[in-house]
Scaffold this motif. Structure first.
Motif, PDB file in Angstrom:
ATOM      1  N   MET A   1       0.847  -1.168   0.000  1.00  0.00           N
ATOM      2  CA  MET A   1       0.000   0.000   0.000  1.00  0.00           C
ATOM      3  C   MET A   1       0.899   1.240   0.000  1.00  0.00           C
ATOM      4  SD  MET A   1      -2.528   1.211   3.067  1.00  0.00           S
ATOM      5  CE  MET A   1      -3.535  -0.213   2.911  1.00  0.00           C
ATOM      6  N   SER A   2       0.743   2.054  -0.994  1.00  0.00           N
ATOM      7  CA  SER A   2       1.553   3.267  -1.073  1.00  0.00           C
ATOM      8  C   SER A   2       0.810   4.422  -0.421  1.00  0.00           C
ATOM      9  CB  SER A   2       1.839   3.625  -2.531  1.00  0.00           C
ATOM     10  OG  SER A   2       2.670   2.662  -3.093  1.00  0.00           O
ATOM     11  N   ARG A   3       1.569   5.261   0.205  1.00  0.00           N
ATOM     12  CA  ARG A   3       1.003   6.431   0.837  1.00  0.00           C
ATOM     13  C   ARG A   3       1.858   7.629   0.466  1.00  0.00           C
ATOM     14  NH1 ARG A   3       0.297   6.342   7.217  1.00  0.00           N
ATOM     15  NH2 ARG A   3       0.189   4.139   6.822  1.00  0.00           N
ATOM     16  N   LYS A   4       1.250   8.707   0.097  1.00  0.00           N
ATOM     17  CA  LYS A   4       2.013   9.899  -0.270  1.00  0.00           C
ATOM     18  C   LYS A   4       2.057  10.872   0.889  1.00  0.00           C
ATOM     19  CE  LYS A   4       2.099  10.307  -5.123  1.00  0.00           C
ATOM     20  NZ  LYS A   4       2.441  11.262  -6.094  1.00  0.00           N
ATOM     21  N   THR A   5       3.237  11.368   1.112  1.00  0.00           N
ATOM     22  CA  THR A   5       3.418  12.448   2.064  1.00  0.00           C
ATOM     23  C   THR A   5       3.937  13.632   1.259  1.00  0.00           C
ATOM     24  OG1 THR A   5       5.647  11.697   2.555  1.00  0.00           O
ATOM     25  CG2 THR A   5       3.888  10.890   3.978  1.00  0.00           C
ATOM     26  N   PRO A   6       3.961  14.778   1.825  1.00  0.00           N
ATOM     27  CA  PRO A   6       4.379  15.951   1.057  1.00  0.00           C
ATOM     28  C   PRO A   6       5.792  15.837   0.480  1.00  0.00           C
ATOM     29  CG  PRO A   6       3.393  16.625   3.131  1.00  0.00           C
ATOM     30  CD  PRO A   6       3.488  15.135   3.145  1.00  0.00           C
ATOM     31  N   ASP A   7       6.730  15.209   1.154  1.00  0.00           N
ATOM     32  CA  ASP A   7       8.102  15.218   0.662  1.00  0.00           C
ATOM     33  C   ASP A   7       8.553  13.886   0.050  1.00  0.00           C
ATOM     34  OD1 ASP A   7       7.871  14.069   3.108  1.00  0.00           O
ATOM     35  OD2 ASP A   7       9.755  14.867   3.887  1.00  0.00           O
ATOM     36  N   HIS A   8       7.902  12.776   0.364  1.00  0.00           N
ATOM     37  CA  HIS A   8       8.327  11.497  -0.228  1.00  0.00           C
ATOM     38  C   HIS A   8       7.185  10.492  -0.199  1.00  0.00           C
ATOM     39  CE1 HIS A   8       8.666   9.813   3.798  1.00  0.00           C
ATOM     40  NE2 HIS A   8       9.387  10.876   4.137  1.00  0.00           N
ATOM     41  N   GLU A   9       7.403   9.391  -0.890  1.00  0.00           N
ATOM     42  CA  GLU A   9       6.421   8.320  -0.944  1.00  0.00           C
ATOM     43  C   GLU A   9       7.071   7.064  -0.359  1.00  0.00           C
ATOM     44  OE1 GLU A   9       4.303   5.689  -4.394  1.00  0.00           O
ATOM     45  OE2 GLU A   9       4.752   7.761  -4.814  1.00  0.00           O
ATOM     46  N   TYR A  10       6.332   6.321   0.465  1.00  0.00           N
ATOM     47  CA  TYR A  10       6.883   5.092   1.015  1.00  0.00           C
ATOM     48  C   TYR A  10       5.818   3.999   0.972  1.00  0.00           C
ATOM     49  CZ  TYR A  10       4.496   6.304   5.378  1.00  0.00           C
ATOM     50  OH  TYR A  10       3.566   6.629   6.308  1.00  0.00           O
ATOM     51  N   GLU A  11       6.298   2.787   1.081  1.00  0.00           N
ATOM     52  CA  GLU A  11       5.415   1.636   0.977  1.00  0.00           C
ATOM     53  C   GLU A  11       5.468   0.833   2.272  1.00  0.00           C
ATOM     54  OE1 GLU A  11       5.220  -2.420  -1.681  1.00  0.00           O
ATOM     55  OE2 GLU A  11       6.125  -0.628  -2.539  1.00  0.00           O
ATOM     56  N   GLU A  12       4.302   0.407   2.752  1.00  0.00           N
ATOM     57  CA  GLU A  12       4.233  -0.407   3.961  1.00  0.00           C
ATOM     58  C   GLU A  12       4.150  -1.867   3.553  1.00  0.00           C
ATOM     59  OE1 GLU A  12       0.966   0.640   6.415  1.00  0.00           O
ATOM     60  OE2 GLU A  12       1.519   2.755   6.506  1.00  0.00           O
ATOM     61  N   ARG A  13       4.933  -2.682   4.246  1.00  0.00           N
ATOM     62  CA  ARG A  13       4.882  -4.123   3.990  1.00  0.00           C
ATOM     63  C   ARG A  13       4.655  -4.847   5.307  1.00  0.00           C
ATOM     64  NH1 ARG A  13       9.621  -5.546  -0.352  1.00  0.00           N
ATOM     65  NH2 ARG A  13       8.925  -4.074  -1.921  1.00  0.00           N
ATOM     66  N   HIS A  14       3.769  -5.807   5.249  1.00  0.00           N
ATOM     67  CA  HIS A  14       3.492  -6.644   6.417  1.00  0.00           C
ATOM     68  C   HIS A  14       3.902  -8.068   6.052  1.00  0.00           C
ATOM     69  CE1 HIS A  14       1.327  -3.396   8.354  1.00  0.00           C
ATOM     70  NE2 HIS A  14       0.732  -3.177   7.197  1.00  0.00           N
ATOM     71  N   ILE A  15       4.903  -8.591   6.750  1.00  0.00           N
ATOM     72  CA  ILE A  15       5.404  -9.932   6.475  1.00  0.00           C
ATOM     73  C   ILE A  15       4.944 -10.848   7.588  1.00  0.00           C
ATOM     74  CG2 ILE A  15       7.473 -11.337   6.146  1.00  0.00           C
ATOM     75  CD1 ILE A  15       8.874  -8.764   5.197  1.00  0.00           C
ATOM     76  N   GLU A  16       4.259 -11.928   7.201  1.00  0.00           N
ATOM     77  CA  GLU A  16       3.763 -12.888   8.176  1.00  0.00           C
ATOM     78  C   GLU A  16       4.503 -14.204   7.999  1.00  0.00           C
ATOM     79  OE1 GLU A  16      -0.407 -13.360   7.783  1.00  0.00           O
ATOM     80  OE2 GLU A  16      -0.803 -11.220   7.779  1.00  0.00           O
ATOM     81  N   LYS A  17       4.881 -14.808   9.114  1.00  0.00           N
ATOM     82  CA  LYS A  17       5.481 -16.134   9.040  1.00  0.00           C
ATOM     83  C   LYS A  17       4.376 -17.153   8.792  1.00  0.00           C
ATOM     84  CE  LYS A  17       9.659 -15.961  11.731  1.00  0.00           C
ATOM     85  NZ  LYS A  17      10.385 -16.543  12.857  1.00  0.00           N
ATOM     86  N   LYS A  18       4.644 -18.089   7.893  1.00  0.00           N
ATOM     87  CA  LYS A  18       3.653 -19.109   7.590  1.00  0.00           C
ATOM     88  C   LYS A  18       3.974 -20.419   8.301  1.00  0.00           C
ATOM     89  CE  LYS A  18       2.289 -17.085   3.336  1.00  0.00           C
ATOM     90  NZ  LYS A  18       0.938 -16.806   3.148  1.00  0.00           N
ATOM     91  N   GLU A  19       4.742 -20.368   9.360  1.00  0.00           N
ATOM     92  CA  GLU A  19       5.138 -21.567  10.085  1.00  0.00           C
ATOM     93  C   GLU A  19       4.165 -21.805  11.216  1.00  0.00           C
ATOM     94  OE1 GLU A  19       8.777 -22.733  12.938  1.00  0.00           O
ATOM     95  OE2 GLU A  19       9.291 -21.832  11.025  1.00  0.00           O
ATOM     96  N   ASP A  20       3.429 -22.887  11.112  1.00  0.00           N
ATOM     97  CA  ASP A  20       2.473 -23.263  12.145  1.00  0.00           C
ATOM     98  C   ASP A  20       3.072 -24.420  12.938  1.00  0.00           C
ATOM     99  OD1 ASP A  20       0.254 -23.657  13.679  1.00  0.00           O
ATOM    100  OD2 ASP A  20      -0.934 -24.581  12.093  1.00  0.00           O
ATOM    101  N   LYS A  21       3.195 -24.276  14.228  1.00  0.00           N
ATOM    102  CA  LYS A  21       3.862 -25.279  15.056  1.00  0.00           C
ATOM    103  C   LYS A  21       3.164 -26.635  14.972  1.00  0.00           C
ATOM    104  CE  LYS A  21       6.970 -22.512  16.692  1.00  0.00           C
ATOM    105  NZ  LYS A  21       8.307 -22.540  16.199  1.00  0.00           N
TER     106      LYS A  21
END
Length: 55
Positions: A1-21
């Protein structure tokens, strides 16, 4: 998901572990059973089938 701010643009990443015990444990038990059956079959061959062959 990209979000714009007045001076730069950054992207948020959510990394989930797929390891189920529980899934890891179930897979370990499954492969342990395969190995146990394999060695049981080898033991059966050595104890009962190989002695039937004449020397």
């Amino acid at each position: 998901m990209s979000r714009k701010t007045p001076d730069h643009e950054y992207e948020e990443r959510h990394i989930e572990k797929k390891e189920d015990k529980s899934n890891v444990a179930a897979t370990f038990i499954k492969y342990f059973a395969y190995v146990l059956i394999f060695f049981g079959f080898l033991w059966f061959l050595v104890q009962y089938v190989f002695p039937m062959f004449p020397q």
